[in-house]
Design a protein around this motif. Structure first.
Motif, PDB file in Angstrom:
ATOM      1  N   ASN A 156      -3.506   5.854  -5.945  1.00  0.00           N
ATOM      2  CA  ASN A 156      -2.677   5.418  -4.821  1.00  0.00           C
ATOM      3  C   ASN A 156      -1.342   4.841  -5.295  1.00  0.00           C
ATOM      4  O   ASN A 156      -0.302   5.046  -4.653  1.00  0.00           O
ATOM      5  CB  ASN A 156      -3.433   4.382  -3.995  1.00  0.00           C
ATOM      6  CG  ASN A 156      -4.657   4.967  -3.332  1.00  0.00           C
ATOM      7  OD1 ASN A 156      -4.716   6.175  -3.066  1.00  0.00           O
ATOM      8  ND2 ASN A 156      -5.663   4.129  -3.068  1.00  0.00           N
ATOM      9  N   ARG A 157      -1.374   4.144  -6.423  1.00  0.00           N
ATOM     10  CA  ARG A 157      -0.120   3.597  -6.958  1.00  0.00           C
ATOM     11  C   ARG A 157       0.822   4.725  -7.375  1.00  0.00           C
ATOM     12  O   ARG A 157       2.036   4.675  -7.123  1.00  0.00           O
ATOM     13  CB  ARG A 157      -0.416   2.688  -8.148  1.00  0.00           C
ATOM     14  CG  ARG A 157       0.818   1.995  -8.720  1.00  0.00           C
ATOM     15  CD  ARG A 157       0.421   0.963  -9.764  1.00  0.00           C
ATOM     16  NE  ARG A 157       1.593   0.273 -10.285  1.00  0.00           N
ATOM     17  CZ  ARG A 157       2.311   0.700 -11.320  1.00  0.00           C
ATOM     18  NH1 ARG A 157       1.948   1.807 -11.942  1.00  0.00           N
ATOM     19  NH2 ARG A 157       3.367   0.022 -11.730  1.00  0.00           N
ATOM     20  N   TYR A 158       0.264   5.759  -8.000  1.00  0.00           N
ATOM     21  CA  TYR A 158       1.105   6.890  -8.404  1.00  0.00           C
ATOM     22  C   TYR A 158       1.681   7.606  -7.187  1.00  0.00           C
ATOM     23  O   TYR A 158       2.868   7.958  -7.165  1.00  0.00           O
ATOM     24  CB  TYR A 158       0.287   7.864  -9.247  1.00  0.00           C
ATOM     25  CG  TYR A 158       0.951   9.203  -9.414  1.00  0.00           C
ATOM     26  CD1 TYR A 158       2.066   9.353 -10.235  1.00  0.00           C
ATOM     27  CD2 TYR A 158       0.487  10.321  -8.712  1.00  0.00           C
ATOM     28  CE1 TYR A 158       2.697  10.577 -10.371  1.00  0.00           C
ATOM     29  CE2 TYR A 158       1.115  11.547  -8.845  1.00  0.00           C
ATOM     30  CZ  TYR A 158       2.214  11.664  -9.672  1.00  0.00           C
ATOM     31  OH  TYR A 158       2.840  12.877  -9.791  1.00  0.00           O
ATOM     32  N   ARG A 159       0.878   7.825  -6.172  1.00  0.00           N
ATOM     33  CA  ARG A 159       1.365   8.519  -4.980  1.00  0.00           C
ATOM     34  C   ARG A 159       2.438   7.706  -4.260  1.00  0.00           C
ATOM     35  O   ARG A 159       3.404   8.270  -3.731  1.00  0.00           O
ATOM     36  CB  ARG A 159       0.198   8.805  -4.044  1.00  0.00           C
ATOM     37  CG  ARG A 159      -0.760   9.872  -4.582  1.00  0.00           C
ATOM     38  CD  ARG A 159      -1.906  10.124  -3.632  1.00  0.00           C
ATOM     39  NE  ARG A 159      -2.768  11.205  -4.116  1.00  0.00           N
ATOM     40  CZ  ARG A 159      -3.879  11.607  -3.497  1.00  0.00           C
ATOM     41  NH1 ARG A 159      -4.259  11.013  -2.366  1.00  0.00           N
ATOM     42  NH2 ARG A 159      -4.597  12.595  -4.004  1.00  0.00           N
ATOM     43  N   THR A 160       2.284   6.395  -4.268  1.00  0.00           N
ATOM     44  CA  THR A 160       3.307   5.549  -3.641  1.00  0.00           C
ATOM     45  C   THR A 160       4.633   5.649  -4.386  1.00  0.00           C
ATOM     46  O   THR A 160       5.703   5.800  -3.782  1.00  0.00           O
ATOM     47  CB  THR A 160       2.827   4.092  -3.611  1.00  0.00           C
ATOM     48  OG1 THR A 160       1.585   4.018  -2.907  1.00  0.00           O
ATOM     49  CG2 THR A 160       3.855   3.203  -2.929  1.00  0.00           C
ATOM     50  N   LEU A 161       4.568   5.569  -5.718  1.00  0.00           N
ATOM     51  CA  LEU A 161       5.798   5.678  -6.506  1.00  0.00           C
ATOM     52  C   LEU A 161       6.410   7.072  -6.393  1.00  0.00           C
ATOM     53  O   LEU A 161       7.640   7.215  -6.373  1.00  0.00           O
ATOM     54  CB  LEU A 161       5.505   5.352  -7.971  1.00  0.00           C
ATOM     55  CG  LEU A 161       5.188   3.884  -8.280  1.00  0.00           C
ATOM     56  CD1 LEU A 161       4.785   3.723  -9.735  1.00  0.00           C
ATOM     57  CD2 LEU A 161       6.386   3.000  -7.970  1.00  0.00           C
ATOM     58  N   ALA A 162       5.585   8.102  -6.323  1.00  0.00           N
ATOM     59  CA  ALA A 162       6.116   9.462  -6.175  1.00  0.00           C
ATOM     60  C   ALA A 162       6.865   9.612  -4.855  1.00  0.00           C
ATOM     61  O   ALA A 162       7.924  10.262  -4.798  1.00  0.00           O
ATOM     62  CB  ALA A 162       4.977  10.476  -6.265  1.00  0.00           C
ATOM     63  N   LYS A 163       6.355   9.010  -3.805  1.00  0.00           N
ATOM     64  CA  LYS A 163       7.043   9.069  -2.514  1.00  0.00           C
ATOM     65  C   LYS A 163       8.359   8.299  -2.561  1.00  0.00           C
ATOM     66  O   LYS A 163       9.383   8.748  -2.013  1.00  0.00           O
ATOM     67  CB  LYS A 163       6.125   8.490  -1.425  1.00  0.00           C
ATOM     68  CG  LYS A 163       6.631   8.721  -0.014  1.00  0.00           C
ATOM     69  CD  LYS A 163       6.629  10.194   0.332  1.00  0.00           C
ATOM     70  CE  LYS A 163       7.040  10.413   1.779  1.00  0.00           C
ATOM     71  NZ  LYS A 163       7.073  11.860   2.135  1.00  0.00           N
ATOM     72  N   ILE A 164       8.350   7.151  -3.236  1.00  0.00           N
ATOM     73  CA  ILE A 164       9.588   6.362  -3.359  1.00  0.00           C
ATOM     74  C   ILE A 164      10.640   7.138  -4.143  1.00  0.00           C
ATOM     75  O   ILE A 164      11.826   7.169  -3.780  1.00  0.00           O
ATOM     76  CB  ILE A 164       9.275   5.007  -4.025  1.00  0.00           C
ATOM     77  CG1 ILE A 164       8.391   4.151  -3.112  1.00  0.00           C
ATOM     78  CG2 ILE A 164      10.566   4.263  -4.351  1.00  0.00           C
ATOM     79  CD1 ILE A 164       7.931   2.860  -3.753  1.00  0.00           C
ATOM     80  N   VAL A 165      10.224   7.787  -5.239  1.00  0.00           N
ATOM     81  CA  VAL A 165      11.160   8.578  -6.041  1.00  0.00           C
ATOM     82  C   VAL A 165      11.744   9.719  -5.224  1.00  0.00           C
ATOM     83  O   VAL A 165      12.952   9.996  -5.276  1.00  0.00           O
ATOM     84  CB  VAL A 165      10.454   9.108  -7.302  1.00  0.00           C
ATOM     85  CG1 VAL A 165      11.312  10.150  -8.007  1.00  0.00           C
ATOM     86  CG2 VAL A 165      10.148   7.966  -8.255  1.00  0.00           C
ATOM     87  N   GLN A 166      10.911  10.378  -4.448  1.00  0.00           N
ATOM     88  CA  GLN A 166      11.393  11.490  -3.630  1.00  0.00           C
ATOM     89  C   GLN A 166      12.445  11.026  -2.620  1.00  0.00           C
ATOM     90  O   GLN A 166      13.490  11.670  -2.451  1.00  0.00           O
ATOM     91  CB  GLN A 166      10.215  12.137  -2.903  1.00  0.00           C
ATOM     92  CG  GLN A 166      10.598  13.346  -2.066  1.00  0.00           C
ATOM     93  CD  GLN A 166       9.394  13.949  -1.358  1.00  0.00           C
ATOM     94  OE1 GLN A 166       8.279  13.425  -1.443  1.00  0.00           O
ATOM     95  NE2 GLN A 166       9.610  15.048  -0.659  1.00  0.00           N
ATOM     96  N   ASN A 167      12.189   9.899  -1.964  1.00  0.00           N
ATOM     97  CA  ASN A 167      13.146   9.392  -0.978  1.00  0.00           C
ATOM     98  C   ASN A 167      14.448   8.932  -1.632  1.00  0.00           C
ATOM     99  O   ASN A 167      15.547   9.194  -1.121  1.00  0.00           O
ATOM    100  CB  ASN A 167      12.515   8.242  -0.195  1.00  0.00           C
ATOM    101  CG  ASN A 167      11.333   8.702   0.643  1.00  0.00           C
ATOM    102  OD1 ASN A 167      11.240   9.872   1.018  1.00  0.00           O
ATOM    103  ND2 ASN A 167      10.405   7.793   0.920  1.00  0.00           N
ATOM    104  N   LYS A 168      14.334   8.245  -2.774  1.00  0.00           N
ATOM    105  CA  LYS A 168      15.537   7.744  -3.442  1.00  0.00           C
ATOM    106  C   LYS A 168      16.382   8.892  -4.002  1.00  0.00           C
ATOM    107  O   LYS A 168      17.620   8.846  -3.954  1.00  0.00           O
ATOM    108  CB  LYS A 168      15.144   6.769  -4.560  1.00  0.00           C
ATOM    109  CG  LYS A 168      14.689   5.407  -4.065  1.00  0.00           C
ATOM    110  CD  LYS A 168      14.443   4.465  -5.216  1.00  0.00           C
ATOM    111  CE  LYS A 168      14.105   3.064  -4.718  1.00  0.00           C
ATOM    112  NZ  LYS A 168      15.258   2.434  -4.039  1.00  0.00           N
ATOM    113  N   VAL A 169      15.737   9.911  -4.548  1.00  0.00           N
ATOM    114  CA  VAL A 169      16.483  11.057  -5.073  1.00  0.00           C
ATOM    115  C   VAL A 169      17.214  11.778  -3.947  1.00  0.00           C
ATOM    116  O   VAL A 169      18.382  12.159  -4.084  1.00  0.00           O
ATOM    117  CB  VAL A 169      15.532  12.007  -5.821  1.00  0.00           C
ATOM    118  CG1 VAL A 169      16.205  13.347  -6.097  1.00  0.00           C
ATOM    119  CG2 VAL A 169      15.087  11.384  -7.138  1.00  0.00           C
TER     120      VAL A 169
END
Length: 311
Positions: A156-169
Protein backbone atom coordinates in the motif's frame (compact mmCIF):
# COMPACT_ATOMS: atom_id res chain seq x y z
CA UNK A 1 23.97 -31.98 -8.88
CA UNK A 2 22.84 -35.60 -9.11
CA UNK A 3 25.04 -38.46 -10.39
CA UNK A 4 27.66 -36.25 -12.09
CA UNK A 5 29.11 -32.75 -12.23
CA UNK A 6 29.68 -30.84 -15.48
CA UNK A 7 32.71 -28.55 -15.49
CA UNK A 8 33.78 -26.21 -18.26
CA UNK A 9 37.25 -26.75 -19.66
CA UNK A 10 38.16 -23.25 -18.55
CA UNK A 11 37.50 -24.11 -14.89
CA UNK A 12 38.66 -27.74 -15.01
CA UNK A 13 41.79 -27.01 -13.00
CA UNK A 14 39.72 -25.21 -10.36
CA UNK A 15 37.96 -28.39 -9.17
CA UNK A 16 39.57 -29.49 -5.92
CA UNK A 17 37.34 -32.30 -4.67
CA UNK A 18 34.28 -34.32 -5.77
CA UNK A 19 32.41 -36.63 -3.43
CA UNK A 20 29.27 -38.77 -3.64
CA UNK A 21 26.88 -38.91 -0.67
CA UNK A 22 25.07 -42.22 -1.10
CA UNK A 23 22.94 -41.99 2.02
CA UNK A 24 21.68 -38.45 1.45
CA UNK A 25 18.82 -39.49 -0.87
CA UNK A 26 17.90 -42.75 0.80
CA UNK A 27 14.79 -41.36 2.46
CA UNK A 28 13.05 -40.27 -0.75
CA UNK A 29 13.19 -43.57 -2.64
CA UNK A 30 15.45 -42.78 -5.59
CA UNK A 31 18.38 -44.55 -7.23
CA UNK A 32 20.34 -41.30 -7.75
CA UNK A 33 23.27 -40.21 -5.59
CA UNK A 34 24.03 -36.71 -4.42
CA UNK A 35 27.34 -35.30 -5.65
CA UNK A 36 29.24 -32.44 -4.07
CA UNK A 37 32.01 -30.55 -5.87
CA UNK A 38 34.48 -28.15 -4.28
CA UNK A 39 35.70 -25.46 -6.69
CA UNK A 40 38.18 -22.68 -6.07
CA UNK A 41 37.96 -19.63 -8.32
CA UNK A 42 40.40 -16.76 -8.65
CA UNK A 43 38.51 -13.56 -9.43
CA UNK A 44 40.34 -10.68 -11.03
CA UNK A 45 40.12 -7.30 -9.38
CA UNK A 46 39.12 -4.51 -11.74
CA UNK A 47 40.59 -1.17 -10.85
CA UNK A 48 38.18 1.70 -10.71
CA UNK A 49 39.24 4.59 -12.87
CA UNK A 50 38.43 8.06 -11.74
CA UNK A 51 35.97 9.62 -14.16
CA UNK A 52 36.79 13.19 -15.06
CA UNK A 53 33.87 15.55 -15.44
CA UNK A 54 34.09 18.78 -17.36
CA UNK A 55 33.13 22.05 -15.78
CA UNK A 56 29.51 23.00 -16.45
CA UNK A 57 28.90 26.75 -16.36
CA UNK A 58 25.71 28.58 -15.54
CA UNK A 59 25.34 31.17 -18.28
CA UNK A 60 23.13 33.39 -16.11
CA UNK A 61 25.91 33.72 -13.51
CA UNK A 62 28.39 34.84 -16.17
CA UNK A 63 26.25 37.94 -16.77
CA UNK A 64 26.26 38.89 -13.07
CA UNK A 65 28.71 41.78 -12.68
CA UNK A 66 29.16 41.13 -8.95
CA UNK A 67 30.21 37.52 -9.51
CA UNK A 68 32.50 38.49 -12.38
CA UNK A 69 34.21 41.16 -10.26
CA UNK A 70 34.66 38.76 -7.35
CA UNK A 71 36.08 36.15 -9.74
CA UNK A 72 38.60 38.63 -11.14
CA UNK A 73 39.71 39.87 -7.71
CA UNK A 74 40.13 36.31 -6.46
CA UNK A 75 42.24 35.44 -9.51
CA UNK A 76 44.42 38.53 -9.01
CA UNK A 77 45.08 37.64 -5.37
CA UNK A 78 45.87 34.05 -6.27
CA UNK A 79 48.28 35.16 -8.98
CA UNK A 80 50.13 37.45 -6.55
CA UNK A 81 50.43 34.74 -3.89
CA UNK A 82 51.74 32.17 -6.39
CA UNK A 83 54.34 34.57 -7.78
CA UNK A 84 55.46 35.53 -4.29
CA UNK A 85 55.75 32.00 -2.90
CA UNK A 86 56.94 30.08 -5.97
CA UNK A 87 59.60 31.98 -7.89
CA UNK A 88 61.53 28.96 -9.19
CA UNK A 89 58.71 27.09 -10.95
CA UNK A 90 59.02 25.86 -14.50
CA UNK A 91 56.72 26.92 -17.31
CA UNK A 92 54.69 23.71 -17.13
CA UNK A 93 54.23 24.04 -13.37
CA UNK A 94 53.12 27.65 -13.74
CA UNK A 95 50.58 26.70 -16.39
CA UNK A 96 49.28 23.86 -14.21
CA UNK A 97 48.76 26.29 -11.33
CA UNK A 98 46.98 28.67 -13.68
CA UNK A 99 44.60 25.99 -14.98
CA UNK A 100 43.82 24.65 -11.50
CA UNK A 101 43.17 28.12 -10.10
CA UNK A 102 40.90 29.16 -12.97
CA UNK A 103 38.88 25.93 -12.89
CA UNK A 104 38.54 25.93 -9.11
CA UNK A 105 37.33 29.53 -8.92
CA UNK A 106 35.20 29.16 -12.03
CA UNK A 107 33.43 26.19 -10.46
CA UNK A 108 32.93 28.18 -7.26
CA UNK A 109 31.50 31.32 -8.88
CA UNK A 110 29.91 30.11 -12.13
CA UNK A 111 29.38 26.39 -11.62
CA UNK A 112 26.06 24.87 -12.57
CA UNK A 113 24.79 23.21 -9.40
CA UNK A 114 21.47 22.11 -10.86
CA UNK A 115 20.77 18.41 -10.54
CA UNK A 116 20.27 16.89 -14.00
CA UNK A 117 18.43 13.61 -14.44
CA UNK A 118 20.17 10.80 -16.26
CA UNK A 119 17.60 10.91 -19.04
CA UNK A 120 18.29 14.61 -19.62
CA UNK A 121 14.69 15.77 -19.10
CA UNK A 122 14.52 19.49 -18.47
CA UNK A 123 11.29 19.22 -16.51
CA UNK A 124 12.77 16.67 -14.10
CA UNK A 125 13.43 18.65 -10.91
CA UNK A 126 15.28 17.60 -7.73
CA UNK A 127 11.94 17.36 -5.92
CA UNK A 128 10.73 14.82 -8.46
CA UNK A 129 13.97 12.89 -8.16
CA UNK A 130 13.54 12.68 -4.40
CA UNK A 131 10.00 11.32 -4.58
CA UNK A 132 10.96 8.88 -7.36
CA UNK A 133 13.79 7.54 -5.20
CA UNK A 134 11.33 7.04 -2.35
CA UNK A 135 9.01 5.13 -4.66
CA UNK A 136 11.87 2.90 -5.82
CA UNK A 137 12.87 2.17 -2.22
CA UNK A 138 9.25 1.38 -1.34
CA UNK A 139 9.08 -1.09 -4.22
CA UNK A 140 12.23 -2.86 -3.02
CA UNK A 141 10.81 -3.06 0.51
CA UNK A 142 7.59 -4.53 -0.85
CA UNK A 143 9.48 -7.23 -2.76
CA UNK A 144 11.59 -8.07 0.29
CA UNK A 145 8.47 -8.58 2.43
CA UNK A 146 6.62 -10.85 0.03
CA UNK A 147 4.59 -13.64 1.69
CA UNK A 148 4.95 -12.01 5.11
CA UNK A 149 2.48 -10.42 7.48
CA UNK A 150 3.71 -6.92 6.52
CA UNK A 151 3.29 -7.39 2.77
CA UNK A 152 0.04 -5.39 2.58
CA UNK A 153 1.62 -2.53 4.50
CA UNK A 154 4.58 -2.13 2.12
CA UNK A 155 2.44 -2.74 -0.96
CA UNK A 156 0.00 0.00 0.00
CA UNK A 157 2.88 2.38 0.71
CA UNK A 158 4.36 1.70 -2.72
CA UNK A 159 1.03 2.21 -4.48
CA UNK A 160 0.49 5.48 -2.64
CA UNK A 161 3.90 6.80 -3.64
CA UNK A 162 3.40 5.62 -7.23
CA UNK A 163 0.17 7.60 -7.43
CA UNK A 164 1.87 10.69 -5.98
CA UNK A 165 4.71 10.41 -8.51
CA UNK A 166 2.25 10.09 -11.37
CA UNK A 167 0.34 13.21 -10.31
CA UNK A 168 3.47 15.28 -9.68
CA UNK A 169 5.06 14.30 -13.00
CA UNK A 170 1.88 15.21 -14.87
CA UNK A 171 1.64 18.57 -13.09
CA UNK A 172 5.32 19.36 -13.65
CA UNK A 173 5.16 18.49 -17.36
CA UNK A 174 2.08 20.68 -17.78
CA UNK A 175 3.80 23.60 -16.02
CA UNK A 176 6.98 23.05 -18.06
CA UNK A 177 5.17 23.32 -21.39
CA UNK A 178 3.31 26.38 -20.15
CA UNK A 179 6.63 28.05 -19.31
CA UNK A 180 8.07 27.23 -22.73
CA UNK A 181 4.96 28.53 -24.46
CA UNK A 182 5.23 31.81 -22.56
CA UNK A 183 8.95 32.12 -23.44
CA UNK A 184 8.26 31.55 -27.13
CA UNK A 185 5.36 34.00 -27.09
CA UNK A 186 7.43 36.70 -25.39
CA UNK A 187 10.29 36.19 -27.86
CA UNK A 188 7.90 36.58 -30.79
CA UNK A 189 6.40 39.74 -29.31
CA UNK A 190 9.80 41.45 -29.00
CA UNK A 191 10.81 40.27 -32.50
CA UNK A 192 13.54 37.92 -31.26
CA UNK A 193 13.51 34.99 -33.70
CA UNK A 194 16.88 33.72 -32.47
CA UNK A 195 15.54 32.80 -29.03
CA UNK A 196 12.39 31.36 -30.56
CA UNK A 197 14.22 28.98 -32.87
CA UNK A 198 16.71 28.04 -30.14
CA UNK A 199 13.85 26.82 -27.96
CA UNK A 200 12.25 24.97 -30.88
CA UNK A 201 15.53 23.29 -31.84
CA UNK A 202 16.12 22.28 -28.23
CA UNK A 203 12.70 20.67 -28.07
CA UNK A 204 13.11 18.97 -31.43
CA UNK A 205 16.16 17.01 -30.32
CA UNK A 206 19.30 16.08 -32.22
CA UNK A 207 17.98 17.14 -35.61
CA UNK A 208 16.67 15.47 -38.72
CA UNK A 209 17.38 11.81 -39.27
CA UNK A 210 19.68 11.01 -42.15
CA UNK A 211 17.52 8.08 -43.19
CA UNK A 212 14.65 10.45 -44.02
CA UNK A 213 16.70 12.80 -46.18
CA UNK A 214 15.85 12.66 -49.88
CA UNK A 215 18.82 11.79 -52.11
CA UNK A 216 18.69 12.27 -55.88
CA UNK A 217 20.91 10.94 -58.61
CA UNK A 218 22.48 12.99 -61.41
CA UNK A 219 19.26 12.90 -63.41
CA UNK A 220 17.17 14.26 -60.54
CA UNK A 221 15.43 10.98 -59.71
CA UNK A 222 14.85 10.25 -56.02
CA UNK A 223 16.68 7.22 -54.67
CA UNK A 224 14.71 5.10 -52.22
CA UNK A 225 17.12 2.23 -51.69
CA UNK A 226 19.69 2.78 -48.93
CA UNK A 227 22.41 1.06 -50.95
CA UNK A 228 21.81 3.34 -53.93
CA UNK A 229 21.88 6.38 -51.64
CA UNK A 230 25.26 5.38 -50.18
CA UNK A 231 26.66 4.82 -53.66
CA UNK A 232 25.39 8.24 -54.71
CA UNK A 233 27.08 9.90 -51.71
CA UNK A 234 30.29 8.06 -52.55
CA UNK A 235 30.10 9.19 -56.16
CA UNK A 236 29.37 12.79 -55.13
CA UNK A 237 32.32 13.14 -52.75
CA UNK A 238 34.61 11.27 -55.12
CA UNK A 239 33.91 13.79 -57.88
CA UNK A 240 34.08 16.79 -55.55
CA UNK A 241 37.31 15.95 -53.71
CA UNK A 242 39.31 14.05 -56.32
CA UNK A 243 40.02 16.70 -58.95
CA UNK A 244 42.63 16.07 -61.62
CA UNK A 245 45.21 18.84 -61.47
CA UNK A 246 48.54 19.39 -63.16
CA UNK A 247 51.32 21.31 -61.44
CA UNK A 248 53.86 23.24 -63.46
CA UNK A 249 57.11 23.58 -61.54
CA UNK A 250 58.21 26.57 -63.60
CA UNK A 251 55.10 28.50 -62.62
CA UNK A 252 55.71 27.74 -58.96
CA UNK A 253 59.28 29.00 -59.18
CA UNK A 254 58.11 32.28 -60.70
CA UNK A 255 55.96 33.08 -57.67
CA UNK A 256 57.94 35.58 -55.58
CA UNK A 257 58.50 34.70 -51.93
CA UNK A 258 57.32 37.40 -49.52
CA UNK A 259 59.97 39.31 -47.65
CA UNK A 260 59.52 41.21 -44.41
CA UNK A 261 61.32 44.32 -43.34
CA UNK A 262 63.36 44.40 -40.17
CA UNK A 263 60.79 46.64 -38.52
CA UNK A 264 57.99 44.18 -39.25
CA UNK A 265 60.08 41.24 -38.05
CA UNK A 266 60.86 42.98 -34.78
CA UNK A 267 57.17 43.81 -34.32
CA UNK A 268 56.13 40.19 -34.83
CA UNK A 269 58.88 38.85 -32.57
CA UNK A 270 58.02 41.24 -29.74
CA UNK A 271 56.29 39.98 -26.60
CA UNK A 272 52.50 40.46 -26.93
CA UNK A 273 51.02 43.17 -24.77
CA UNK A 274 48.18 42.71 -22.32
CA UNK A 275 45.76 44.49 -24.63
CA UNK A 276 46.66 42.14 -27.48
CA UNK A 277 46.09 39.11 -25.25
CA UNK A 278 42.72 40.50 -24.13
CA UNK A 279 41.76 41.10 -27.76
CA UNK A 280 42.77 37.56 -28.73
CA UNK A 281 40.76 36.09 -25.84
CA UNK A 282 37.73 38.15 -26.85
CA UNK A 283 37.81 36.65 -30.35
CA UNK A 284 37.33 33.09 -29.02
CA UNK A 285 33.83 31.74 -29.66
CA UNK A 286 31.62 30.80 -26.73
CA UNK A 287 29.95 27.44 -26.13
CA UNK A 288 32.74 25.52 -27.83
CA UNK A 289 34.50 22.41 -26.56
CA UNK A 290 37.53 23.34 -24.44
CA UNK A 291 41.02 22.13 -25.15
CA UNK A 292 43.17 19.68 -23.27
CA UNK A 293 43.26 21.93 -20.20
CA UNK A 294 39.40 21.88 -19.97
CA UNK A 295 39.25 25.66 -19.47
CA UNK A 296 36.19 27.02 -21.34
CA UNK A 297 36.39 30.27 -23.27
CA UNK A 298 33.73 31.86 -21.06
CA UNK A 299 36.04 31.69 -18.03
CA UNK A 300 38.92 33.28 -19.93
CA UNK A 301 36.67 36.12 -21.04
CA UNK A 302 35.27 36.58 -17.53
CA UNK A 303 38.80 36.99 -16.16
CA UNK A 304 39.47 40.05 -18.32
CA UNK A 305 42.83 41.78 -17.80
CA UNK A 306 43.63 39.59 -14.79
CA UNK A 307 43.64 36.46 -16.96
CA UNK A 308 45.70 38.26 -19.61
CA UNK A 309 48.29 39.41 -17.06
CA UNK A 310 48.58 35.90 -15.68
CA UNK A 311 49.06 34.46 -19.16
Amino acid sequence: MLDYVLVNRKFRSSVQDVRAHRGATGGIGTDHHLFRAKIRLHLKCRRKTEKKYRLRLDQSKLTDNCLVSAFQIDLANENKSIRRDNKTLSVNEKFTNFVNSVLERGRHYFGNNKSIHKGGKEWFTPELKEIVDKKAKAYVDWQLHRSTTNENKYRNRYRTLAKIVQNKVYARQHAYWEELSIDIENAVKVHDPTTTFQIIRRLRGNGQSINRMAVQDKNGLTLTNSKDQLNRWKEYFDEMLNVDTTINEQVLQQIPSPTLHDEELSRQDAVPTVDEVVKAIGQIKNKKAPGKDDVPAELLKAGGHYIAEWL
